[in-house]
Design a protein around this motif. Structure first.
Motif: not given
Ligand code: FES
Length: 232
Positions: A147-155
């Motif tokens: 989830l943390w990686f998905l978030n930073i990819v989207l950001l």
């Protein structure tokens, strides 16, 4: 309205609750900065950073379009409608009546500076995402870290699809063959341009991923869920 809720949620969270659980740091709390002693009691350390992502979104060209129309009905749509509206309300020609961003919202022109600051925040969030791979028992991959990686990819997609970044990376050049590294610059510009086409989607997806990441951390903190390990 969603952006307003997002701002309110983030302020309440950073004012009242801690932002970490084991190796997880809420994206609203990164980078972690020291709080000077002379600050008033109601100010928390994340508040010293939160103005950057909030300012970045508030001045974003896409969000501007949305909230100008939603809250101020100004401009309501395309130029034709602007002319009709201004004639109706101001009784004069649109060219005279419509002030665009020369009045109250002239401050939105600081967007590029929010971009520079947001890039630094994004770098810290990448670091925080990698930190989630190292739990109390060593290396691991869990639902939380994904989830943390998905978030930073989207950001990152949202930040680097910014119109100001596109301008900075190559939009301000007329001739790539006339500058050093022009070919690489042109390719980067083309990539950012493709990313830029979906800027509205990145804006919303990254907003929701931020909220989802923080809510996940709150659920871990309160013991409602445990972080499910996939590897480790
Ligand atoms: Fe949306 Fe820059 S235009 S972030």
């Amino acid at each position: 309205m969603v952006l307003g809720f997002f701002g309110l949620y983030s302020f309440v969270i950073i004012a009242l609750f801690p932002g970490t659980f084991q190796q997880f740091v809420s994206p609203f709390y990164s980078p972690e900065v020291p709080l000077p002693n002379w600050m008033p009691g109601f100010v928390t350390a994340p508040m010293l950073v939160l103005w950057i992502p909030l300012g970045f979104r508030a001045t974003c060209y896409y969000y501007r379009k949305a909230y100008y129309r939603a809250f101020f009905f100004d401009p309501p749509a395309c130029r034709v409608d602007v002319q009709q509206k201004d004639r109706f309300w101001a009784g004069k020609n649109a060219a005279e009546g419509y002030r665009g961003e020369r009045a109250l919202f002239v401050w939105n022109n600081v967007h590029r500076y929010f971009l520079y600051a947001s890039i630094i925040v994004v770098l810290f969030l990448w670091y925080e995402a990698f930190v989630t791979l190292f739990g109390p028992q060593g290396f691991q991959i869990s639902i939380g870290s994904l989830l943390w990686f998905l978030n930073i990819v989207l950001l990152s997609a949202y930040t680097f699809s910014c119109h100001s970044f596109r301008h900075l990376i190559g939009g301000n050049k007329d001739c790539y063959s006339c500058i050093r590294g022009g070919n690489a610059r042109r390719k980067t510009y083309n990539f950012v341009s493709r990313l830029n086409l979906k800027h509205p989607q990145w804006a919303w997806l990254s907003l929701f991923s931020l909220l989802a990441t923080d809510i996940y951390l709150r659920l871990l903190q309160t013991g409602v869920i445990t972080d499910l390990k996939i590897i480790g």
